[in-house]
Design an enzyme around this catalytic site. Structure first.
Site, PDB file in Angstrom:
ATOM      1  CB  THR A   1       9.069   6.092   5.617  1.00 43.95           C
ATOM      2  OG1 THR A   1       8.655   5.556   4.526  1.00 43.95           O
ATOM      3  CG2 THR A   1       9.656   7.296   5.493  1.00 43.95           C
TER       4      THR A   1
ATOM      5  CE  LYS B   1      -2.114  -1.729   3.541  1.00 43.33           C
ATOM      6  NZ  LYS B   1      -1.910  -3.331   3.319  1.00 43.33           N
ATOM      7  CB  ILE B   2       3.340   2.594   2.216  1.00 47.16           C
ATOM      8  CG1 ILE B   2       2.344   2.615   3.659  1.00 47.16           C
ATOM      9  CG2 ILE B   2       4.516   3.838   2.264  1.00 47.16           C
ATOM     10  CD1 ILE B   2       3.210   2.396   4.691  1.00 47.16           C
TER      11      ILE B   2
ATOM     12  NE  ARG C   1       7.542  -0.921  12.452  1.00 43.24           N
ATOM     13  CZ  ARG C   1       6.610   0.023  12.012  1.00 43.24           C
ATOM     14  NH1 ARG C   1       6.907   0.916  11.384  1.00 43.24           N
ATOM     15  NH2 ARG C   1       5.379  -0.400  12.425  1.00 43.24           N
TER      16      ARG C   1
ATOM     17  CG  PHE D   1       1.967   7.635  12.479  1.00 37.69           C
ATOM     18  CD1 PHE D   1       3.343   7.725  13.131  1.00 37.69           C
ATOM     19  CD2 PHE D   1       1.060   8.299  13.650  1.00 37.69           C
ATOM     20  CE1 PHE D   1       3.651   8.182  14.190  1.00 37.69           C
ATOM     21  CE2 PHE D   1       1.298   8.802  14.898  1.00 37.69           C
ATOM     22  CZ  PHE D   1       2.681   8.636  15.081  1.00 37.69           C
TER      23      PHE D   1
ATOM     24  CG  HIS E   1       8.112   5.628  13.789  1.00 36.93           C
ATOM     25  ND1 HIS E   1       8.466   4.234  13.969  1.00 36.93           N
ATOM     26  CD2 HIS E   1       7.000   5.444  13.055  1.00 36.93           C
ATOM     27  CE1 HIS E   1       7.740   3.425  13.559  1.00 36.93           C
ATOM     28  NE2 HIS E   1       6.839   3.970  12.865  1.00 36.93           N
ATOM     29  CD  GLN E   2       7.759  14.173  11.550  1.00 32.91           C
ATOM     30  OE1 GLN E   2       8.256  14.527  12.507  1.00 32.91           O
ATOM     31  NE2 GLN E   2       7.043  14.979  10.822  1.00 32.91           N
TER      32      GLN E   2
ATOM     33  CD  GLU F   1      11.449   3.695  15.804  1.00 37.94           C
ATOM     34  OE1 GLU F   1      12.012   4.041  14.774  1.00 37.94           O
ATOM     35  OE2 GLU F   1      10.165   3.675  15.875  1.00 37.94           O
TER      36      GLU F   1
ATOM     37  CG  ASP G   1       9.436   8.666   9.999  1.00 39.75           C
ATOM     38  OD1 ASP G   1       9.598   9.590  10.578  1.00 39.75           O
ATOM     39  OD2 ASP G   1       8.226   7.895   9.845  1.00 39.75           O
TER      40      ASP G   1
END
Ligand code: NAD
Length: 353
Positions: free
Chosen positions: A232, A154-155, A234, A298, A295-296, A263, A258
């Site tokens: 973006t 999807k991404i 993992r 989303f 990790h932004q 993290e 990201d």
């Protein structure tokens, strides 16, 4: 249903409270991350709601089961932080939000890319200081460049559409090719060809044993000089030390990250008054051709609203004994199939760790 919501921040609390008007669950918010040590906070709750840096390993899940928890509701698409086998052993279903806004993450991927390629952070801070010099700010056109996408779900597909709009040539690698992307001219190839041809490589695969450190020294050695790497997905898709060496030697022209493999315990927190203890991240942050966000991907209004809505409806379905359409089970986890027919043999398949 009584739900203990872990690792909450003002933004997801607001979104969950707004969506909960429709559901009427009893939500109790903790800013604490969920782990074996904090699982006792779930005592008396039928469900826990967790996010990407909560650690749902076998010990945490056993502790949750002891506290009487019957459902794990992830408010994320990724589930690499959950021991699904342990959850099944304790008969605790795991539900997730498989899709909320692939555009949010895809657009953030391009925010990182454009900021890197056009040197935006450096240019903006210079101008703020009344330094209007252009030296050191030369970028490159994306138009006509080869854009390699690893993972065209999807991404990755949303990224392909945006890259197509920029006039990029598209290459993809995915054990499950998406035939719709052929309309954009995306060509599926093996990783060696994608590495050799791509000016930009963007990662959109789930973190699995087989994708852990997908980008390591051997892979980097096969890439074009000056390649831009975007992650973006993992953090642990990339071996950060190999990335740093590639950046130092200028083999890699820039990295937009990201996510970061270590993290957990860092991202989502304000550590600005502390001494950063992670030397690998500290080194990455010294490099001008690296942009790290916390990790932004989303973090858009649309994505937060959709995450809240789907999470609470997953919990409602469990409460009502309905089918859990967004359940993720150990046996359904995608294992990479042999790569699609490519122009040369696959040279970088990784051992399962
Ligand atoms: P998806 O399931 O729609 O797509 C993943 C794709 O990866 C699938 O097409 C699958 O076939 C492919 N794949 C699996 N193993 C592969 C391999 N070894 N090599 C190449 N391709 C492989 O998932 P999605 O919604 O597109 O999300 C992708 C990832 O993005 C998630 O797993 C998650 O880790 C990450 N994510 C990050 C953020 C963020 O805020 N930065 C938000 C959501 C998701």
């Amino acid at each position: 249903m009584r739900v203990a919501v872990f690792d909450t921040h003002s933004f997801d609390r607001r979104a969950l409270e707004a969506a909960n008007q429709q559901f009427g669950h009893e939500l109790v918010f903790y800013d604490t991350r969920l782990s074996e040590d904090t699982a006792t906070l779930a005592r008396g709750f039928e469900a826990v709601c967790a996010f990407v840096n909560d650690r749902l390993d076998a010990r945490t899940i056993a502790a949750l089961a002891d506290e009487g928890v019957r459902l794990i509701a992830l408010r994320s698409a990724g589930y690499n932080n959950v021991d699904l086998v342990a959850a099944e052993t304790h008969e605790i279903p795991v539900v997730r939000v498989p899709e909320y806004s692939p555009y949010a993450i895809a657009e953030h991927t391009f925010a990182l890319l454009l900021a890197l390629v056009r040197r935006i952070p450096r240019a903006a801070s210079r101008v703020r200081d009344a330094n209007f010099s252009l030296d050191g700010l030369v970028g490159f056109d994306l138009h006509g460049k080869c854009f390699g996408i690893i993972g065209t779900g999807k991404i990755g597909a949303a990224v392909a559409h945006i890259a197509h709009g920029f006039g990029c040539r598209l290459m993809g690698y995915d054990p499950r090719p998406n035939p719709e992307l052929a309309e954009l001219g995306l060509r599926y190839v093996g990783l060696p060809e994608l590495y050799r041809e791509s000016a930009v490589i963007s990662l959109h695969v789930p973190l699995l044993p087989s994708t852990h450190h997908l980008i390591e020294r051997e892979a980097i050695a096969q890439m074009r000089d000056g390649v831009i790497i975007l992650n973006t997905g993992r953090g642990a898709l990339i071996d950060s030390r190999a990335l740093i060496d590639g950046l130092k030697s200028r083999k890699i022209g820039g990295a937009g990250l990201d996510v970061y493999e270590e993290e957990e315990g860092l991202f989502f927190r304000d550590l600005s008054d502390e001494v950063l203890q992670d030397d690998v991240l500290a080194r990455l942050l010294t490099l001008r051709n690296v942009i790290v966000t916390s990790h932004q991907g989303f973090l858009t209004r649309e994505a937060l609203a959709a995450i809240a809505q789907v999470t609470l409806s997953n919990i409602q379905a469990f409460e009502r004994g309905e089918a859990l359409v967004n359940e993720v089970r150990a046996e359904n986890v995608v294992r990479p199939a042999p790569p699609p027919a490519a122009s040369e043999p696959e040279a970088t398949s990784k051992p399962v760790r």
